[in-house]
Motif scaffolding. Structure first.
Motif, PDB file in Angstrom:
ATOM      1  N   TRP A  36       0.727  -1.256  -0.123  1.00 23.22           N
ATOM      2  CA  TRP A  36       0.033   0.055  -0.101  1.00 23.22           C
ATOM      3  C   TRP A  36       0.901   1.245   0.126  1.00 23.22           C
ATOM      4  O   TRP A  36       0.881   2.216  -0.876  1.00 23.22           O
ATOM      5  CB  TRP A  36      -0.804  -0.029   1.180  1.00 23.22           C
ATOM      6  N   GLU A  51       2.435   2.103  -3.337  1.00 23.82           N
ATOM      7  CA  GLU A  51       1.489   2.335  -4.364  1.00 23.82           C
ATOM      8  C   GLU A  51       1.179   3.898  -4.185  1.00 23.82           C
ATOM      9  O   GLU A  51       0.843   4.470  -4.814  1.00 23.82           O
ATOM     10  CB  GLU A  51       0.209   1.812  -4.367  1.00 23.82           C
ATOM     11  N   HIS A  52       1.086   4.379  -2.612  1.00 23.27           N
ATOM     12  CA  HIS A  52       0.549   5.819  -2.437  1.00 23.27           C
ATOM     13  C   HIS A  52       1.729   6.844  -2.277  1.00 23.27           C
ATOM     14  O   HIS A  52       1.582   7.869  -2.415  1.00 23.27           O
ATOM     15  CB  HIS A  52      -0.359   5.486  -1.402  1.00 23.27           C
ATOM     16  N   PRO A  66     -10.492   9.050   3.134  1.00 16.84           N
ATOM     17  CA  PRO A  66     -10.489   8.130   2.025  1.00 16.84           C
ATOM     18  C   PRO A  66      -9.087   7.397   2.050  1.00 16.84           C
ATOM     19  O   PRO A  66      -8.948   6.232   1.775  1.00 16.84           O
ATOM     20  CB  PRO A  66     -10.488   9.223   1.045  1.00 16.84           C
ATOM     21  N   LEU A  67      -8.093   7.892   2.877  1.00 11.79           N
ATOM     22  CA  LEU A  67      -6.804   7.126   2.924  1.00 11.79           C
ATOM     23  C   LEU A  67      -7.089   6.064   3.921  1.00 11.79           C
ATOM     24  O   LEU A  67      -6.514   4.813   3.803  1.00 11.79           O
ATOM     25  CB  LEU A  67      -5.607   7.862   3.462  1.00 11.79           C
ATOM     26  N   GLU A 123      -9.846   4.373   4.728  1.00 10.70           N
ATOM     27  CA  GLU A 123     -10.630   3.247   3.937  1.00 10.70           C
ATOM     28  C   GLU A 123      -9.888   2.743   3.002  1.00 10.70           C
ATOM     29  O   GLU A 123     -10.255   1.345   2.825  1.00 10.70           O
ATOM     30  CB  GLU A 123     -12.060   4.298   3.231  1.00 10.70           C
ATOM     31  N   SER A 124      -9.021   3.295   2.314  1.00  6.32           N
ATOM     32  CA  SER A 124      -8.417   2.700   1.264  1.00  6.32           C
ATOM     33  C   SER A 124      -7.258   1.573   1.665  1.00  6.32           C
ATOM     34  O   SER A 124      -7.526   0.307   1.211  1.00  6.32           O
ATOM     35  CB  SER A 124      -7.442   3.623   0.493  1.00  6.32           C
ATOM     36  N   ILE A 125      -6.733   1.724   2.835  1.00  6.60           N
ATOM     37  CA  ILE A 125      -5.854   0.778   3.559  1.00  6.60           C
ATOM     38  C   ILE A 125      -6.708  -0.149   4.454  1.00  6.60           C
ATOM     39  O   ILE A 125      -6.205  -1.480   4.261  1.00  6.60           O
ATOM     40  CB  ILE A 125      -4.727   1.409   4.497  1.00  6.60           C
ATOM     41  N   THR A 179      -9.350  -1.750   3.301  1.00  9.69           N
ATOM     42  CA  THR A 179      -9.781  -2.508   2.329  1.00  9.69           C
ATOM     43  C   THR A 179      -8.801  -3.812   2.178  1.00  9.69           C
ATOM     44  O   THR A 179      -9.093  -5.082   2.328  1.00  9.69           O
ATOM     45  CB  THR A 179     -10.112  -1.816   1.030  1.00  9.69           C
ATOM     46  N   ARG A 180      -7.601  -3.323   2.175  1.00  8.92           N
ATOM     47  CA  ARG A 180      -6.379  -4.418   1.931  1.00  8.92           C
ATOM     48  C   ARG A 180      -6.410  -4.966   3.276  1.00  8.92           C
ATOM     49  O   ARG A 180      -6.101  -6.334   3.290  1.00  8.92           O
ATOM     50  CB  ARG A 180      -5.034  -3.673   1.929  1.00  8.92           C
TER      51      ARG A 180
END
Ligand code: FDP
Length: 331
Positions: A220, A223-224, A318-319, A321-323, A325-326
Protein backbone atom coordinates in the motif's frame (compact mmCIF):
# COMPACT_ATOMS: atom_id res chain seq x y z
CA UNK A 1 -9.05 47.06 22.11
CA UNK A 2 -9.36 43.48 20.91
CA UNK A 3 -9.82 40.80 23.55
CA UNK A 4 -9.61 37.15 22.52
CA UNK A 5 -12.00 34.52 23.79
CA UNK A 6 -10.34 32.53 26.54
CA UNK A 7 -10.59 28.75 26.65
CA UNK A 8 -12.61 28.87 29.87
CA UNK A 9 -15.01 31.41 28.37
CA UNK A 10 -15.46 29.12 25.35
CA UNK A 11 -16.12 26.13 27.62
CA UNK A 12 -18.50 28.01 29.90
CA UNK A 13 -20.70 28.99 26.98
CA UNK A 14 -20.43 25.55 25.47
CA UNK A 15 -21.64 23.94 28.70
CA UNK A 16 -24.48 26.43 29.06
CA UNK A 17 -25.59 26.03 25.44
CA UNK A 18 -25.75 22.27 25.87
CA UNK A 19 -27.28 22.51 29.36
CA UNK A 20 -24.38 20.59 30.87
CA UNK A 21 -22.89 20.72 34.34
CA UNK A 22 -19.94 22.88 35.39
CA UNK A 23 -18.06 19.83 36.72
CA UNK A 24 -16.54 19.32 33.31
CA UNK A 25 -15.25 22.92 33.40
CA UNK A 26 -13.53 22.27 36.70
CA UNK A 27 -11.90 19.16 35.25
CA UNK A 28 -10.68 20.92 32.11
CA UNK A 29 -9.43 23.85 34.19
CA UNK A 30 -7.32 21.36 36.17
CA UNK A 31 -5.92 19.75 33.01
CA UNK A 32 -5.06 23.06 31.36
CA UNK A 33 -3.35 24.27 34.55
CA UNK A 34 -1.26 21.09 34.53
CA UNK A 35 -0.39 21.67 30.86
CA UNK A 36 0.82 25.20 31.63
CA UNK A 37 3.08 23.97 34.42
CA UNK A 38 4.48 21.26 32.15
CA UNK A 39 5.03 23.92 29.51
CA UNK A 40 6.98 26.02 32.00
CA UNK A 41 9.17 23.10 33.16
CA UNK A 42 9.76 21.97 29.59
CA UNK A 43 10.81 25.42 28.41
CA UNK A 44 13.29 25.88 31.21
CA UNK A 45 14.30 22.23 31.66
CA UNK A 46 17.56 22.37 29.73
CA UNK A 47 18.80 25.10 32.03
CA UNK A 48 18.07 22.98 35.08
CA UNK A 49 19.38 19.64 33.87
CA UNK A 50 15.88 18.17 33.73
CA UNK A 51 15.80 16.83 30.16
CA UNK A 52 17.77 13.60 30.70
CA UNK A 53 16.83 10.11 31.80
CA UNK A 54 15.51 9.50 35.29
CA UNK A 55 17.51 6.26 35.53
CA UNK A 56 14.47 3.99 35.91
CA UNK A 57 12.18 2.07 33.57
CA UNK A 58 8.41 2.35 33.80
CA UNK A 59 5.79 -0.40 33.92
CA UNK A 60 6.09 -0.69 30.12
CA UNK A 61 9.84 -1.27 30.14
CA UNK A 62 10.58 2.16 28.71
CA UNK A 63 13.31 4.43 30.01
CA UNK A 64 11.63 7.16 32.02
CA UNK A 65 12.86 10.70 31.36
CA UNK A 66 13.00 13.15 34.25
CA UNK A 67 10.44 15.25 32.40
CA UNK A 68 8.07 12.26 32.13
CA UNK A 69 8.14 12.00 35.91
CA UNK A 70 7.67 15.71 36.45
CA UNK A 71 4.81 15.92 33.96
CA UNK A 72 3.08 12.90 35.46
CA UNK A 73 3.25 14.30 39.01
CA UNK A 74 1.88 17.64 37.82
CA UNK A 75 -1.11 16.13 36.01
CA UNK A 76 -1.92 13.80 38.88
CA UNK A 77 -1.72 16.63 41.39
CA UNK A 78 -4.23 18.79 39.54
CA UNK A 79 -6.55 15.89 38.74
CA UNK A 80 -6.60 14.99 42.43
CA UNK A 81 -7.16 18.61 43.52
CA UNK A 82 -10.09 18.99 41.09
CA UNK A 83 -12.14 16.38 43.02
CA UNK A 84 -13.80 15.50 39.71
CA UNK A 85 -11.93 12.31 38.86
CA UNK A 86 -12.98 8.85 39.98
CA UNK A 87 -9.95 7.15 38.57
CA UNK A 88 -7.04 7.99 36.26
CA UNK A 89 -4.91 5.83 34.01
CA UNK A 90 -1.47 7.24 33.23
CA UNK A 91 1.20 5.86 30.94
CA UNK A 92 3.60 5.98 33.86
CA UNK A 93 1.79 3.75 36.38
CA UNK A 94 0.92 0.06 35.99
CA UNK A 95 -2.54 0.25 37.54
CA UNK A 96 -5.35 2.81 37.43
CA UNK A 97 -5.06 5.40 40.20
CA UNK A 98 -8.14 5.80 42.35
CA UNK A 99 -8.81 9.44 43.19
CA UNK A 100 -12.30 10.51 44.26
CA UNK A 101 -14.25 7.28 43.95
CA UNK A 102 -17.39 8.51 45.72
CA UNK A 103 -17.68 12.13 44.62
CA UNK A 104 -15.88 12.07 41.25
CA UNK A 105 -17.67 12.10 37.93
CA UNK A 106 -15.02 11.34 35.30
CA UNK A 107 -12.46 8.81 34.16
CA UNK A 108 -9.29 10.35 32.74
CA UNK A 109 -6.72 8.50 30.64
CA UNK A 110 -3.51 10.35 29.88
CA UNK A 111 0.01 10.30 28.56
CA UNK A 112 1.73 13.12 30.44
CA UNK A 113 4.46 13.63 27.85
CA UNK A 114 3.99 11.78 24.59
CA UNK A 115 7.05 11.60 22.33
CA UNK A 116 9.82 10.95 24.86
CA UNK A 117 12.58 10.73 22.25
CA UNK A 118 12.03 14.43 21.50
CA UNK A 119 12.63 15.58 25.07
CA UNK A 120 16.40 15.87 25.08
CA UNK A 121 16.23 17.96 21.89
CA UNK A 122 13.55 20.33 23.26
CA UNK A 123 11.39 19.30 20.30
CA UNK A 124 7.58 19.04 20.43
CA UNK A 125 5.99 16.63 22.86
CA UNK A 126 2.40 16.49 24.01
CA UNK A 127 0.10 15.97 26.95
CA UNK A 128 -2.59 13.69 25.51
CA UNK A 129 -5.79 12.95 27.41
CA UNK A 130 -9.20 11.36 27.08
CA UNK A 131 -12.24 11.86 29.32
CA UNK A 132 -15.22 9.58 29.91
CA UNK A 133 -18.13 10.17 32.25
CA UNK A 134 -19.48 7.90 34.94
CA UNK A 135 -22.80 6.18 34.41
CA UNK A 136 -25.31 8.58 35.96
CA UNK A 137 -28.34 6.43 35.23
CA UNK A 138 -27.40 3.16 36.90
CA UNK A 139 -24.65 1.46 38.87
CA UNK A 140 -21.14 2.34 37.78
CA UNK A 141 -18.91 -0.69 37.15
CA UNK A 142 -15.75 1.36 36.55
CA UNK A 143 -14.84 -0.49 33.33
CA UNK A 144 -12.10 0.89 31.10
CA UNK A 145 -13.93 2.97 28.50
CA UNK A 146 -13.68 2.39 24.77
CA UNK A 147 -13.16 5.39 22.50
CA UNK A 148 -16.84 5.38 21.54
CA UNK A 149 -17.70 6.14 25.18
CA UNK A 150 -15.44 9.20 25.45
CA UNK A 151 -16.87 12.67 25.98
CA UNK A 152 -13.70 14.60 25.15
CA UNK A 153 -10.09 14.16 24.12
CA UNK A 154 -7.29 16.64 23.68
CA UNK A 155 -3.65 17.30 22.98
CA UNK A 156 -1.54 20.09 24.45
CA UNK A 157 1.43 20.57 22.15
CA UNK A 158 4.39 21.51 24.32
CA UNK A 159 6.33 23.83 24.18
CA UNK A 160 4.43 25.22 21.17
CA UNK A 161 1.49 26.26 23.33
CA UNK A 162 -1.29 24.92 21.12
CA UNK A 163 -4.22 23.02 22.57
CA UNK A 164 -6.55 20.92 20.39
CA UNK A 165 -9.77 19.81 22.03
CA UNK A 166 -12.44 17.50 20.63
CA UNK A 167 -15.85 17.44 22.30
CA UNK A 168 -18.27 14.59 21.62
CA UNK A 169 -20.77 15.40 18.85
CA UNK A 170 -19.56 19.00 18.80
CA UNK A 171 -16.28 19.23 16.96
CA UNK A 172 -12.62 20.07 17.26
CA UNK A 173 -11.33 23.44 18.43
CA UNK A 174 -7.87 24.96 18.76
CA UNK A 175 -6.55 27.33 21.40
CA UNK A 176 -3.21 29.13 21.60
CA UNK A 177 -1.27 30.21 24.65
CA UNK A 178 -0.97 33.99 24.71
CA UNK A 179 1.48 36.33 26.50
CA UNK A 180 -0.54 36.09 29.70
CA UNK A 181 -0.36 32.27 29.69
CA UNK A 182 -4.05 32.06 28.83
CA UNK A 183 -5.28 29.61 26.20
CA UNK A 184 -7.32 31.73 23.78
CA UNK A 185 -9.29 31.02 20.64
CA UNK A 186 -8.19 33.21 17.74
CA UNK A 187 -10.97 35.42 16.42
CA UNK A 188 -12.99 33.92 13.54
CA UNK A 189 -11.42 30.53 14.01
CA UNK A 190 -13.66 27.79 12.72
CA UNK A 191 -14.38 24.32 14.00
CA UNK A 192 -11.45 22.30 12.72
CA UNK A 193 -12.10 19.76 9.95
CA UNK A 194 -9.63 17.56 8.09
CA UNK A 195 -9.24 19.10 4.61
CA UNK A 196 -11.10 17.18 1.89
CA UNK A 197 -8.84 18.50 -0.84
CA UNK A 198 -5.89 16.07 -1.04
CA UNK A 199 -3.40 18.65 -2.31
CA UNK A 200 -1.61 19.02 1.05
CA UNK A 201 -2.18 15.53 2.38
CA UNK A 202 0.82 13.87 3.99
CA UNK A 203 1.85 10.40 5.08
CA UNK A 204 3.44 10.06 8.49
CA UNK A 205 5.13 6.90 9.78
CA UNK A 206 8.54 5.70 10.93
CA UNK A 207 10.01 4.78 7.58
CA UNK A 208 12.92 2.91 9.11
CA UNK A 209 10.37 0.30 10.21
CA UNK A 210 9.00 -0.11 6.70
CA UNK A 211 10.49 -3.54 5.96
CA UNK A 212 9.04 -4.86 9.22
CA UNK A 213 5.44 -4.11 8.18
CA UNK A 214 3.20 -6.81 6.68
CA UNK A 215 3.51 -7.23 2.88
CA UNK A 216 0.01 -5.74 2.49
CA UNK A 217 1.00 -2.54 4.27
CA UNK A 218 4.31 -2.32 2.43
CA UNK A 219 2.62 -2.61 -0.95
CA UNK A 220 0.00 0.00 0.00
CA UNK A 221 2.81 2.38 0.90
CA UNK A 222 4.64 1.71 -2.37
CA UNK A 223 1.50 2.47 -4.35
CA UNK A 224 0.66 5.69 -2.52
CA UNK A 225 3.87 7.33 -1.34
CA UNK A 226 4.60 9.16 -4.60
CA UNK A 227 1.39 11.13 -4.27
CA UNK A 228 2.00 12.64 -0.84
CA UNK A 229 4.71 14.40 1.11
CA UNK A 230 6.22 12.37 3.92
CA UNK A 231 6.57 13.86 7.44
CA UNK A 232 7.57 12.30 10.75
CA UNK A 233 8.74 14.05 13.89
CA UNK A 234 8.57 11.00 16.17
CA UNK A 235 5.87 12.20 18.55
CA UNK A 236 2.30 11.21 17.83
CA UNK A 237 1.15 14.44 19.49
CA UNK A 238 3.16 16.54 17.02
CA UNK A 239 2.70 14.40 13.93
CA UNK A 240 -1.03 14.14 14.44
CA UNK A 241 -1.27 17.87 15.14
CA UNK A 242 0.26 18.63 11.75
CA UNK A 243 -1.86 16.01 10.03
CA UNK A 244 -5.07 17.54 11.36
CA UNK A 245 -4.31 20.77 9.54
CA UNK A 246 -3.00 19.28 6.29
CA UNK A 247 -4.87 15.97 6.05
CA UNK A 248 -3.40 12.60 5.09
CA UNK A 249 -2.69 9.62 7.32
CA UNK A 250 -0.52 8.86 10.34
CA UNK A 251 0.25 5.21 10.83
CA UNK A 252 2.05 3.04 13.30
CA UNK A 253 1.48 -0.42 11.79
CA UNK A 254 2.09 -3.73 13.52
CA UNK A 255 5.73 -4.82 13.38
CA UNK A 256 5.63 -8.40 12.07
CA UNK A 257 8.80 -8.91 10.02
CA UNK A 258 11.57 -7.71 12.28
CA UNK A 259 14.93 -9.47 11.66
CA UNK A 260 15.07 -9.98 15.43
CA UNK A 261 11.74 -11.74 16.08
CA UNK A 262 11.68 -10.64 19.73
CA UNK A 263 11.38 -7.06 18.43
CA UNK A 264 8.13 -7.80 16.59
CA UNK A 265 5.05 -5.99 17.88
CA UNK A 266 2.14 -7.85 16.27
CA UNK A 267 -0.31 -5.97 18.48
CA UNK A 268 1.21 -2.57 17.61
CA UNK A 269 3.13 -0.10 19.72
CA UNK A 270 0.79 2.72 20.65
CA UNK A 271 -1.44 2.57 23.70
CA UNK A 272 -5.16 2.47 23.06
CA UNK A 273 -6.49 4.44 26.02
CA UNK A 274 -4.32 7.54 25.98
CA UNK A 275 -2.71 7.61 22.51
CA UNK A 276 -4.70 5.86 19.77
CA UNK A 277 -8.13 6.75 21.18
CA UNK A 278 -7.16 10.39 21.62
CA UNK A 279 -6.10 10.68 17.98
CA UNK A 280 -9.05 8.58 16.77
CA UNK A 281 -11.63 10.58 18.73
CA UNK A 282 -10.23 13.90 17.50
CA UNK A 283 -10.10 12.52 13.94
CA UNK A 284 -13.73 11.41 14.12
CA UNK A 285 -14.87 14.84 15.30
CA UNK A 286 -12.85 16.37 12.44
CA UNK A 287 -14.49 14.14 9.80
CA UNK A 288 -11.73 11.50 9.69
CA UNK A 289 -11.38 7.89 10.77
CA UNK A 290 -9.02 5.50 12.55
CA UNK A 291 -8.52 1.73 12.39
CA UNK A 292 -6.27 -0.99 13.77
CA UNK A 293 -4.32 -3.71 11.92
CA UNK A 294 -7.47 -5.80 11.33
CA UNK A 295 -9.40 -2.82 9.97
CA UNK A 296 -11.53 -2.40 13.12
CA UNK A 297 -12.58 1.10 14.10
CA UNK A 298 -10.20 2.13 16.89
CA UNK A 299 -13.08 3.70 18.81
CA UNK A 300 -14.92 0.35 18.98
CA UNK A 301 -12.06 -1.59 20.56
CA UNK A 302 -12.83 -2.73 24.12
CA UNK A 303 -9.70 -2.15 26.20
CA UNK A 304 -8.40 -5.37 27.72
CA UNK A 305 -6.00 -3.65 30.10
CA UNK A 306 -4.94 -0.10 31.05
CA UNK A 307 -1.97 -0.23 28.67
CA UNK A 308 -3.60 -2.17 25.83
CA UNK A 309 -1.54 -1.68 22.66
CA UNK A 310 -2.77 -1.32 19.13
CA UNK A 311 -1.62 -0.60 15.61
CA UNK A 312 -2.98 2.71 14.36
CA UNK A 313 -3.98 4.17 10.99
CA UNK A 314 -5.61 7.58 11.50
CA UNK A 315 -6.46 10.60 9.40
CA UNK A 316 -8.39 11.50 6.26
CA UNK A 317 -11.21 9.07 5.70
CA UNK A 318 -10.45 8.13 2.04
CA UNK A 319 -6.90 7.06 2.92
CA UNK A 320 -7.97 5.14 6.03
CA UNK A 321 -10.72 3.42 3.99
CA UNK A 322 -8.24 2.58 1.25
CA UNK A 323 -5.82 0.78 3.56
CA UNK A 324 -8.71 -0.77 5.48
CA UNK A 325 -9.87 -2.65 2.38
CA UNK A 326 -6.40 -4.24 2.07
CA UNK A 327 -6.09 -5.01 5.79
CA UNK A 328 -9.53 -6.62 5.82
CA UNK A 329 -8.62 -8.90 2.91
CA UNK A 330 -5.49 -9.96 4.75
CA UNK A 331 -7.18 -10.85 8.04
P1 FDP B 1 7.83 7.72 22.23
O1 FDP B 1 8.01 6.24 22.19
O2 FDP B 1 9.08 8.47 21.84
O3 FDP B 1 7.24 8.22 23.53
O4 FDP B 1 4.42 5.68 22.08
C1 FDP B 1 4.83 6.94 21.99
C2 FDP B 1 5.61 7.38 20.77
O5 FDP B 1 6.76 8.10 21.12
C3 FDP B 1 4.73 8.25 19.86
O6 FDP B 1 4.55 9.53 20.32
C4 FDP B 1 5.44 8.22 18.55
O7 FDP B 1 4.60 8.45 17.46
C5 FDP B 1 6.04 6.86 18.55
O8 FDP B 1 5.99 6.35 19.90
C6 FDP B 1 7.47 6.90 18.09
O9 FDP B 1 7.95 5.63 17.96
P2 FDP B 1 9.24 5.32 17.06
O10 FDP B 1 10.40 5.95 17.74
O11 FDP B 1 9.30 3.83 17.02
O12 FDP B 1 8.99 5.91 15.70
Amino acid sequence: MKLEQSFMDFMLHHQERHKRSYNFLVLLEAIQTAAKYIQYFYQTGSLKNMMGEAGVVNCQDENVMKMDDIADSIVLHYLRRSNQVICAVTEEEPEPIRLNEDGGRYFVYYDPLDGSSNIKHNLPVGLMFAVAKKNLEGPEDGHLRSGAELRAAGIFLIPNGVFTLALADTGVFRFHLDETMTYVRPENSERLMLPEDPKNWELSFNSSNRKTFSPVVQSWIEEHEQKYAFRYMGALAGDFHRLLSNGGMFMYPAIVNHPKPDKNRPKGKLRLLYEANVAAFIAREAGGAAIDEAGNDILDIKPESPHHRTALYVGSRPLVESIKTRLRKKS
